[in-house]
Design an enzyme around this catalytic site. Structure first.
Site, PDB file in Angstrom:
ATOM      1  N   GLY A  75      -9.354  25.352  20.607  1.00  0.00           N
ATOM      2  CA  GLY A  75     -10.637  26.072  20.674  1.00  0.00           C
ATOM      3  C   GLY A  75     -11.774  25.217  20.128  1.00  0.00           C
ATOM      4  O   GLY A  75     -12.861  25.140  20.720  1.00  0.00           O
TER       5      GLY A  75
ATOM      6  N   GLU B 189     -10.430  33.053  22.750  1.00  0.00           N
ATOM      7  CA  GLU B 189      -9.507  33.977  22.074  1.00  0.00           C
ATOM      8  C   GLU B 189      -8.427  33.116  21.438  1.00  0.00           C
ATOM      9  O   GLU B 189      -7.617  32.512  22.132  1.00  0.00           O
ATOM     10  CB  GLU B 189      -8.939  34.983  23.077  1.00  0.00           C
TER      11      GLU B 189
ATOM     12  N   GLY C  31      -5.758  30.416  23.350  1.00  0.00           N
ATOM     13  CA  GLY C  31      -4.792  29.452  22.847  1.00  0.00           C
ATOM     14  C   GLY C  31      -5.016  29.170  21.382  1.00  0.00           C
ATOM     15  O   GLY C  31      -5.534  30.029  20.653  1.00  0.00           O
ATOM     16  N   SER C  32      -4.663  27.975  20.946  1.00  0.00           N
ATOM     17  CA  SER C  32      -4.717  27.648  19.518  1.00  0.00           C
ATOM     18  C   SER C  32      -6.155  27.441  19.050  1.00  0.00           C
ATOM     19  O   SER C  32      -7.024  27.017  19.821  1.00  0.00           O
ATOM     20  CB  SER C  32      -3.894  26.394  19.245  1.00  0.00           C
ATOM     21  N   THR C  33      -6.384  27.706  17.783  1.00  0.00           N
ATOM     22  CA  THR C  33      -7.713  27.501  17.194  1.00  0.00           C
ATOM     23  C   THR C  33      -8.099  26.026  17.283  1.00  0.00           C
ATOM     24  O   THR C  33      -9.262  25.692  17.528  1.00  0.00           O
ATOM     25  CB  THR C  33      -7.709  28.021  15.750  1.00  0.00           C
ATOM     26  N   GLU C  34      -7.114  25.134  17.127  1.00  0.00           N
ATOM     27  CA  GLU C  34      -7.397  23.697  17.187  1.00  0.00           C
ATOM     28  C   GLU C  34      -7.993  23.319  18.548  1.00  0.00           C
ATOM     29  O   GLU C  34      -9.011  22.627  18.617  1.00  0.00           O
ATOM     30  CB  GLU C  34      -6.098  22.926  16.921  1.00  0.00           C
TER      31      GLU C  34
ATOM     32  N   LYS D 254      -6.421  26.915  34.749  1.00  0.00           N
ATOM     33  CA  LYS D 254      -5.483  25.881  34.301  1.00  0.00           C
ATOM     34  C   LYS D 254      -4.473  26.556  33.394  1.00  0.00           C
ATOM     35  O   LYS D 254      -4.772  26.906  32.262  1.00  0.00           O
ATOM     36  CB  LYS D 254      -6.246  24.786  33.563  1.00  0.00           C
TER      37      LYS D 254
ATOM     38  N   GLU E  23      -0.543  29.920  11.457  1.00  0.00           N
ATOM     39  CA  GLU E  23       0.089  30.640  12.573  1.00  0.00           C
ATOM     40  C   GLU E  23       1.383  29.918  12.949  1.00  0.00           C
ATOM     41  O   GLU E  23       1.366  28.778  13.382  1.00  0.00           O
ATOM     42  CB  GLU E  23      -0.872  30.666  13.770  1.00  0.00           C
TER      43      GLU E  23
ATOM     44  N   CYS F 249      -0.676  36.179  19.745  1.00  0.00           N
ATOM     45  CA  CYS F 249      -1.780  35.881  18.825  1.00  0.00           C
ATOM     46  C   CYS F 249      -1.933  36.998  17.798  1.00  0.00           C
ATOM     47  O   CYS F 249      -2.359  36.763  16.679  1.00  0.00           O
ATOM     48  CB  CYS F 249      -3.070  35.651  19.593  1.00  0.00           C
TER      49      CYS F 249
HETATM   50  P1  NAI Z   1      -2.550  25.001  23.078  1.00  0.00           P
HETATM   51  O1  NAI Z   1      -3.701  25.695  22.475  1.00  0.00           O
HETATM   52  O2  NAI Z   1      -2.475  23.505  22.976  1.00  0.00           O
HETATM   53  O3  NAI Z   1      -2.454  25.345  24.643  1.00  0.00           O
HETATM   54  C1  NAI Z   1      -3.148  26.357  25.306  1.00  0.00           C
HETATM   55  C2  NAI Z   1      -3.736  25.839  26.613  1.00  0.00           C
HETATM   56  O4  NAI Z   1      -4.732  24.850  26.343  1.00  0.00           O
HETATM   57  C3  NAI Z   1      -2.746  25.160  27.557  1.00  0.00           C
HETATM   58  O5  NAI Z   1      -3.099  25.477  28.888  1.00  0.00           O
HETATM   59  C4  NAI Z   1      -2.994  23.675  27.279  1.00  0.00           C
HETATM   60  O6  NAI Z   1      -2.613  22.840  28.341  1.00  0.00           O
HETATM   61  C5  NAI Z   1      -4.486  23.657  27.089  1.00  0.00           C
HETATM   62  N1  NAI Z   1      -5.027  22.533  26.315  1.00  0.00           N
HETATM   63  C6  NAI Z   1      -4.404  21.771  25.377  1.00  0.00           C
HETATM   64  N2  NAI Z   1      -5.255  20.865  24.872  1.00  0.00           N
HETATM   65  C7  NAI Z   1      -6.448  21.028  25.498  1.00  0.00           C
HETATM   66  C8  NAI Z   1      -7.732  20.415  25.398  1.00  0.00           C
HETATM   67  N3  NAI Z   1      -7.970  19.419  24.543  1.00  0.00           N
HETATM   68  N4  NAI Z   1      -8.732  20.866  26.184  1.00  0.00           N
HETATM   69  C9  NAI Z   1      -8.530  21.891  27.035  1.00  0.00           C
HETATM   70  N5  NAI Z   1      -7.344  22.503  27.178  1.00  0.00           N
HETATM   71  C10 NAI Z   1      -6.303  22.092  26.421  1.00  0.00           C
HETATM   72  O7  NAI Z   1      -1.233  25.629  22.475  1.00  0.00           O
HETATM   73  P2  NAI Z   1       0.213  24.944  22.300  1.00  0.00           P
HETATM   74  O8  NAI Z   1       0.091  23.517  21.870  1.00  0.00           O
HETATM   75  O9  NAI Z   1       0.980  25.212  23.518  1.00  0.00           O
HETATM   76  O10 NAI Z   1       0.797  25.773  21.077  1.00  0.00           O
HETATM   77  C11 NAI Z   1       0.597  25.346  19.751  1.00  0.00           C
HETATM   78  C12 NAI Z   1       0.236  26.496  18.853  1.00  0.00           C
HETATM   79  O11 NAI Z   1      -0.959  27.103  19.296  1.00  0.00           O
HETATM   80  C13 NAI Z   1       1.232  27.632  18.820  1.00  0.00           C
HETATM   81  O12 NAI Z   1       2.293  27.375  17.953  1.00  0.00           O
HETATM   82  C14 NAI Z   1       0.370  28.770  18.357  1.00  0.00           C
HETATM   83  O13 NAI Z   1       0.226  28.731  16.961  1.00  0.00           O
HETATM   84  C15 NAI Z   1      -0.949  28.484  19.008  1.00  0.00           C
HETATM   85  N6  NAI Z   1      -1.119  29.253  20.260  1.00  0.00           N
HETATM   86  C16 NAI Z   1      -1.825  30.413  20.207  1.00  0.00           C
HETATM   87  C17 NAI Z   1      -1.938  31.191  21.334  1.00  0.00           C
HETATM   88  C18 NAI Z   1      -2.692  32.469  21.314  1.00  0.00           C
HETATM   89  O14 NAI Z   1      -2.497  33.313  22.183  1.00  0.00           O
HETATM   90  N7  NAI Z   1      -3.595  32.667  20.376  1.00  0.00           N
HETATM   91  C19 NAI Z   1      -1.286  30.829  22.601  1.00  0.00           C
HETATM   92  C20 NAI Z   1      -0.620  29.561  22.576  1.00  0.00           C
HETATM   93  C21 NAI Z   1      -0.537  28.832  21.430  1.00  0.00           C
END
Ligand code: NAI
Ligand code: MG
Length: 489
Positions: free
Chosen positions: A233, A250, A228-231, A176, A385, A284
């Site tokens: 996670g 991660e 993705g985001s810690t939240e 996804k 972040e 990240c």
């Molecule tokens: P996100 O963590 O919401 O999105 C990452 C992935 O998770 C996307 O595919 C999204 O559709 C999916 N996702 C969202 N909510 C979900 C849930 N409840 N259950 C399962 N999957 C879900 O990141 P977002 O909102 O795009 O970015 C927000 C902040 O997150 C950024 O500003 C950054 O600080 C952080 N981030 C960190 C990343 C990293 O590589 N560590 C990558 C992307 C974002």
């Protein structure tokens, strides 16, 4: 202009949603929609998971001889290299990252598959000292179906990375991709089928957080790997509770980039500008906190500023562009808001680039690198972040002070140290709570070397031979071939 059509890939076939629902992917350099994408709901996720299990249970991939699996993974890698220019162009349109950077991501992704193609032949078990007449061994078995949830900052690179580990040990996967950057994920799944990965082994469902949540909560997905985001996670851990899913995460970071007075100044400058701003700070492991020794701070910051002012923010299709736009309007607002938060907290704006008009890109989400000095470690801009080209500069008095400030965060992903003093380098590396330490080489990664985020930056090991354990489950077999006879009851 007609929009590119992007579908799910289920059972090796490009597939629309059952509901027919779609969403649009925006080109962040223009602010215009350029692709329309199938939007996956729970029933689409279910179909993808069923397809993955069918392929797994049939053994087409899971029981394919290891040398054959390796050959096919290499074939995927080769096709990616052949189509690198095409893939990079799609990636640039979807993410706004400069074409040169997108091309290098695509080639790195090919390298990941090349590395992981060696894994099928290295999934070893163990034998154990056993009682006379007994033989005991362990083996690693694939989970079956692994769900991969992927962010938008390096879409193609990360989706290939998410797939390669699970695939290399015999799993089928359901991927996804983030809703901001779906296009190259469908291309990857199509390339896999073309290169001989059997249909149903790599499935893709597009959609947003709700689609990801449906995959994360799916009772028939025993393993989730998420970047993705810690939240999010945290919500994936919560979703794993009902079926006791295994999760690999991660997550975010707020990595320190620490400059000592004994460093090679020229290298520290170039490396610091790179780790602060590459990919517009949307990494990240971005070195978003620059910690510089007080004794040389003024000189360093002055030179840093001179160098950073050369950064060209502009049309990602132009070869002299260093930074394209941010990924989305939402991200742009988020980053702008952090600049406001920093100012309100009393940090000093050393330098805030003035947006220059980019002809034909007036609606793009461009943001100039911004540098805060006089940042206090407790300020939100030093703790959270930001995921944009916004740097928080702090100074330290001595090594103890540097360690204290560096570790003063909930994260523990990476830390960069610039020094030519060996004792200092090794001591700092021991005392910093981060999974990756870079001594004089920010963002350096090799696929044969494992990585793991500390604290709230992650859970579980990835890459290298360690990834075998992450994407398999353990089985042991006790065999009695001449040991004790049972006499009970
Ligand atoms: P996100 O963590 O919401 O999105 C990452 C992935 O998770 C996307 O595919 C999204 O559709 C999916 N996702 C969202 N909510 C979900 C849930 N409840 N259950 C399962 N999957 C879900 O990141 P977002 O909102 O795009 O970015 C927000 C902040 O997150 C950024 O500003 C950054 O600080 C952080 N981030 C960190 C990343 C990293 O590589 N560590 C990558 C992307 C974002
Ligand atoms: Mg997009």
């Amino acid at each position: 202009m007609s929009l590119k059509q992007v579908l799910h890939v289920i059972d090796g076939q490009e597939t629309p949603s059952l509901s027919g629902r779609t969403f649009e992917s925006i080109n962040p350099a223009t602010g215009q929609a350029w692709a329309t994408v199938a939007y996956g709901e729970t029933d689409d996720v279910n179909r993808a998971v069923e397809s993955a299990w069918r392929s797994f249970d049939s053994g087409v991939w899971s029981r394919m001889p290891a040398t054959e699996q390796a050959k096919r993974m290499r074939a995927v890698s080769r096709l990616i290299i052949e189509r690198a220019d095409y893939l990079a162009e799609l990636e640039t349109k979807d993410t706004g990252k400069p074409l040169t950077a997108a091309k290098s991501d695509v080639l790195l992704a090919a390298g990941i598959l090349e590395y992981f193609s060696q894994i099928p032949d290295h999934v070893f078990g163990k034998t154990y000292p056993s009682d006379p007449g007994y033989f005991t061994y362990s083996k690693r078995e694939p989970y079956g179906v692994v769900g991969g949830i992927v962010p938008w900052n390096f879409p193609f690179l990360l989706v290939v990375w998410k797939a390669a580990g699970p695939l290399s040990v015999g799993n089928s996967v359901v991927l996804k991709m983030a809703e901001q950057s779906p296009v190259t994920t469908t291309e990857f799944a199509k390339i896999c089928v073309e290169a001989g990965i059997p249909p149903g082994v790599i499935n893709v469902v597009h959609g947003d957080g709700a689609t990801g949540a449906a995959l994360a909560a799916h009772p028939r997905v025993p393993k989730i790997t998420f970047t993705g985001s810690t939240e999010v996670g945290r919500s994936i851990i919560r979703a794993s509770a009902d079926t006791i899913k295994s999760v690999h995460l991660e997550l975010g970071g707020k990595s320190p980039n620490i400059i000592f007075a004994d460093a090679d100044l020229d290298q520290a400058l170039a490396g610091s500008v790179f780790t602060s701003f590459y990919n517009s700070g949307q990494i990240c492991t971005t070195g978003s906190r620059l910690l510089v020794a007080e004794s040389m701070a003024d000189e360093f910051i002055e030179k840093f500023q001179q160098r950073a002012k050369n950064i060209v923010v502009g049309d990602p299709m132009q070869s002299n562009t260093h930074l394209g736009p941010l990924i989305s309007q939402v991200q742009l607002q988020r980053v702008q808001n952090y600049v406001k938060i920093g100012k309100e907290a009393g940090a000093h704006v050393l330098w805030e680039g003035t947006p220059k008009p980019i002809p034909g890109h007036e609606q793009g989400y461009f943001f100039q690198p911004t540098v805060f000095t006089q940042v206090q470690p407790e300020m939100r801009i030093a703790q959270e972040e930001i995921f944009g080209p916004v740097l928080s500069v702090m100074t330290f008095k001595n090594d103890e002070d540097a360690i204290r400030i560096a570790n003063n965060t909930i994260y523990g992903l990476a830390a960069t140290i610039w020094t030519n003093n060996l004792e200092r380098a090794f001591t700092l590396a021991d005392r910093l709570d981060a999974g990756i330490i870079w001594t004089n080489c920010p963002h350096y990664l090799k696929w044969n070397v494992p990585l793991e985020g500390h604290r709230t930056s992650g859970l579980g090991e990835d890459l290298g031979l360690e990834s075998i354990n992450t994407f398999t489950k353990l089985k042991v077999n006790y065999i009695n071939f001449g040991g004790q006879k049972m006499n009970w009851g």
